[in-house]
Design a protein around this motif. Structure first.
Motif, PDB file in Angstrom:
ATOM      1  N   PRO A 241      40.315  43.367  34.847  1.00 11.33           N
ATOM      2  CA  PRO A 241      39.249  42.352  34.950  1.00 11.33           C
ATOM      3  C   PRO A 241      39.300  41.589  36.276  1.00 11.33           C
ATOM      4  N   SER A 242      40.525  41.280  36.758  1.00 13.70           N
ATOM      5  CA  SER A 242      40.611  40.525  38.013  1.00 13.70           C
ATOM      6  C   SER A 242      40.083  41.339  39.177  1.00 13.70           C
ATOM      7  N   LEU A 243      40.323  42.643  39.129  1.00 10.52           N
ATOM      8  CA  LEU A 243      39.986  43.469  40.289  1.00 10.52           C
ATOM      9  C   LEU A 243      38.717  44.298  40.082  1.00 10.52           C
ATOM     10  N   LYS A 244      37.892  43.881  39.111  1.00 14.31           N
ATOM     11  CA  LYS A 244      36.704  44.679  38.824  1.00 14.31           C
ATOM     12  C   LYS A 244      35.810  44.863  40.056  1.00 14.31           C
ATOM     13  N   PRO A 245      35.561  43.828  40.834  1.00 19.01           N
ATOM     14  CA  PRO A 245      34.724  44.037  42.029  1.00 19.01           C
ATOM     15  C   PRO A 245      35.342  45.046  42.992  1.00 19.01           C
ATOM     16  N   ARG A 317      22.544  46.730  42.163  1.00 24.37           N
ATOM     17  CA  ARG A 317      22.120  46.025  40.954  1.00 24.37           C
ATOM     18  C   ARG A 317      23.325  45.353  40.313  1.00 24.37           C
ATOM     19  N   ILE A 318      24.425  46.124  40.195  1.00 24.80           N
ATOM     20  CA  ILE A 318      25.625  45.570  39.573  1.00 24.80           C
ATOM     21  C   ILE A 318      26.162  44.407  40.402  1.00 24.80           C
ATOM     22  N   ILE A 319      26.212  44.617  41.717  1.00 23.30           N
ATOM     23  CA  ILE A 319      26.748  43.576  42.605  1.00 23.30           C
ATOM     24  C   ILE A 319      25.921  42.294  42.471  1.00 23.30           C
ATOM     25  N   LEU A 320      24.578  42.456  42.496  1.00 22.18           N
ATOM     26  CA  LEU A 320      23.721  41.278  42.422  1.00 22.18           C
ATOM     27  C   LEU A 320      23.900  40.559  41.090  1.00 22.18           C
TER      28      LEU A 320
END
Lengths: 326, 421
Positions: A241-245, A317-320
């Motif tokens: 979860p912490s590193l999802k991006p 889309r995901i990033i936004l």
């Protein structure tokens, strides 16, 4: 990406003194120059991108609607032929075979790269200082190796008669492998190419993973361990979860890089045997440059770009969405 | 300043020329010097084609015959030459160029090569051998001049043949197989013959020799012809020969360079070109022998692929007269004879006697039974990587069914040969 803008060093001493007063904040003051400064600073990068990427892209798009072969090039003819190149490709079974192969090839590579890179990243985080530096140096070397040099080394490692790999396998007891020809089959050739690409891509993922891991506070691990979580659960509920991006952006970057990989395929077995390891960029090269059907080559390139744009749209889309959530 | 100097030298050369033999100059007096002054003809030759002495001689003769004009010879690499020739013809950076014989009709059809039909007789074209000139002609028009040709012969290691107890060279294929069997059983021979599976030139020659065609023409369309009975028969011979080799079935003669394999000294024979014979430093010349690949009967050797080059003039050349003049010098018996002396097949049979190297003595008789690739503009599409003939040979040699594979690759060839211009 080959485009890099020159680092911009501006400001005369006088202006720097003035700016110091404003302590770097974008201020809505009277000076037009300082208001446009951000745009001016961006200008070189934008110009370089437009000249080196935008213009060729426009040209490629234009060519994809032309019948442009060596005849037209020599006689300076422009023959527009509408969507003929596109309909030819979209109804060609070879094009769709190649597309399917490219997608499968990309999927296999990206899964292996992300899996392997993550594990190496976790390892880096747990190693002592000396071993970590050693491993980092090794990763750096693999990453820094020029692609063509690496591909040449790999094709020698897997050479059927003089290759080290076959020799080792023979020594280990697989005597059938003594003269095994890796390049005579589609799977054999893909095996070598995939190994090469994964080997060269893991360092990027591993370094990013390690950098990301250092930002997770140790307390989080402790708390999880207190709650009785094992290694897998810590990874699943703390690290991931912490590193999802990080996972998202790296995965998409790897998809783009693998999808368009070309030099490895050319250098290892030139798309052989019997054209069974051709992927889309290689196919565009063969049709365009090799056979001098530049219009068709451009069409395949545009179709490849479109596929990547669709993928990227999903990514943005995901990033936004994530940024909205933050 | 420099220009004036060149002009002065040009005039001086002209005066000397006129003084030496009053009537020989093509254009009289100082007007001639002005006519050619400062003009440069650029010629592209392929690496390894013309010996340095040939280039120097042509340059000297050209510049003395056309005072003031300069000849700029540039050497090009074969790798990626197609795109380079296209660019050169497009942006007018070349006047006279060497074009591989399998690519000539392709460029003739683009409209990039000057029609030389009216100059053919002047260039000596009435004496050119018909099978060598075929690739320079498209739709009855002459677009290039045949320059030099060569074909593959069997190159063999004399010491190993003696050791195997073989006396003399084989006269028929069956005798050759017998010799290869003997070599196979000889100690110190790693393989009787080196022959990679994608060496399609030999296959092409075998096919042409029995009257077959790799592609056939019906009306104006061309189709792959690997399914024909002749193609299958030729393949069987090819396969039999290849079975005497441990060479990879999916590689061609360039990977690894077969000459380096042969030069090691434990290979009985290979099929190759003159330049592929080992250098004297690697193997003594006296140990290297040559003979034409025999045919099924003793009266005729097997067919061969005629490789070679033509010389053509760019359609857009600014100096067509100078370019033609240069071509005439290059085509003269003097310089064509020099090419023959290096062991190549010259364009006129009357010059064959000048080719006296041991390789040429084996190669020239076989060239009479040689053929060039089909005369269609799209042929170069087939030879571009991935060449379907090479892939076909590799696949069937590795166990694929002949008929099904031939059908598949005939379809590929038909598609490549039918592509839009």
């Amino acid at each position: 990406m080959a485009v890099q803008s020159e680092p911009v060093r501006v400001q005369s001493p006088k202006r720097a003194a003035g700016d110091a007063l404003n302590s770097g904040r974008p201020f809505a003051g009277p000076s037009l120059l300082s208001r446009s400064a951000p745009y001016l600073l961006l200008l070189p990068a934008i110009l370089a991108t437009l000249a080196l990427l935008g213009w060729p892209l426009v040209k490629t798009f234009e060519l994809s609607f032309q019948n442009l072969n060596k005849r037209q090039l020599i006689l300076h003819l422009t023959e527009w032929n509408g969507f003929a190149n596109y309909t030819d490709q979209l109804t060609s079974s070879e094009f769709w075979h190649t597309t399917g192969r490219t997608i499968a090839f990309t999927a296999v590579n990206v899964v292996l790269i992300m899996g392997g890179g993550t594990l190496v990243g976790l390892l880096l985080n747990r190693l002592g200082k000396k071993m970590r530096i050693l491993l980092q140096a090794a990763l750096m070397l693999a990453w820094a190796m020029p692609i063509v040099a690496a591909a040449t080394v790999f094709s020698w490692l897997f050479d059927s008669r003089f290759g080290v790999v076959n020799w080792v396998l023979d020594q280990l007891g697989w005597h059938d492998m003594a003269d095994y020809n890796w390049y005579s089959s589609q799977t054999g050739t893909f095996f070598v190419i995939v190994l090469l690409i994964v080997w060269q891509s893991i360092p990027f993922v591993a370094f990013n993973m390690y950098a990301g891991l250092t930002t997770i506070p140790a307390e989080l691990y402790e708390a999880a361990r207190m709650d009785g979580a094992g290694a897998w659960r810590i990874f699943r509920w703390v690290v991931f979860p912490s590193l999802k991006p990080f996972f998202l952006s790296t995965t998409f970057l790897e998809i783009i890089w693998v999808f368009k990989s070309f030099a490895q395929i050319l250098a290892v077995n030139a798309g052989g045997p019997q054209g069974l390891t051709q992927t889309l960029p290689f196919y565009a090269y063969i049709q365009g440059t090799g056979n001098q059907h530049y219009g068709i080559g451009a069409t395949i390139a545009v179709l490849t770009i479109l596929m990547l744009v669709v993928l990227m749209a999903y990514y943005f889309r995901i990033i936004l969405k994530q940024e909205d959530e933050l | 300043m420099k220009r004036q100097l060149i002009a002065a030298v040009g005039v001086a050369a002209m005066v000397v020329g006129v003084a030496a033999c009053g009537s020989s100059a093509k254009s009289g007096g100082s007007t001639g010097a002005a006519k050619y002054d400062g003009k440069t003809v650029t010629a592209w030759l392929m690496s390894g084609s013309a010996p340095q002495a040939w280039q120097d001689g042509v340059k000297a003769d050209f510049e003395s015959q056309y005072p003031g004009a300069k000849l700029n010879i540039q050497i090009q690499k074969w790798d990626g030459i197609g795109a380079k020739v296209t660019t050169g013809l497009s942006d007018n950076s070349v006047d006279v160029l060497e074009v591989g014989n399998t690519q000539t009709t392709g460029y003739a059809a683009t409209g990039g090569l000057l029609d030389l039909t009216s100059s053919k007789a002047d260039l000596g074209g009435n004496d050119w051998a018909a099978n060598l000139n075929a690739s320079s002609v498209l739709d009855g028009k002459q677009y290039a001049a045949p320059w030099y040709f060569t074909n593959r012969v069997v190159i063999y290691n004399k010491a190993l043949w003696t050791k195997a107890g073989i006396t003399g060279t084989p006269k028929t294929l069956d005798e050759f197989y017998g010799d290869l069997d003997k070599l196979k059983a000889t100690a110190g021979v790693s393989q009787a013959m080196y022959m990679p599976g994608q060496e399609w030139y030999t296959y092409f020659g075998l096919l042409a020799g029995i009257g077959g065609q790799i592609a056939k023409q019906t009306g104006s369309t061309w189709a792959g012809n690997l399914e024909s009975p002749e193609a299958k028969t030729a393949f069987q011979t090819f396969q039999k020969l290849q079975s005497y080799s441990n060479a990879p079935k999916d590689k061609d003669e360039a990977t690894p360079e077969q000459t380096t394999v042969f030069a090691k000294g434990d290979v009985g024979a290979m099929i190759g070109l003159g330049w592929e014979a080992p250098a004297p430093a690697d193997m003594p010349t006296s140990n290297v022998g040559f003979f034409a690949l025999p045919g099924t009967t003793a009266d005729k050797p097997s067919g061969v692929f005629l490789g070679g080059s033509n010389l053509a003039i760019a359609q857009d050349t600014k100096n067509p007269d100078l370019a033609k003049g240069l071509l005439k010098i290059m085509m003269s018996d003097k310089y064509e004879g020099q090419m023959a002396a290096t062991g190549l097949v010259p364009n006129k049979t009357s010059l064959d006697s000048l080719a006296t190297t041991p390789f040429a003595q084996a190669a020239i008789p076989a060239s009479a039974n040689g053929a060039t690739t089909p005369n269609t503009p799209n042929w170069s599409n087939v030879e571009n990587t991935p060449n379907p003939i090479k892939d076909f040979l590799a696949a069937v040699l590795q166990g694929a069914d002949y008929d099904a594979t031939a059908k598949k690759y005939d379809a590929t060839m038909t598609q490549l040969l039918g592509q839009k211009q």
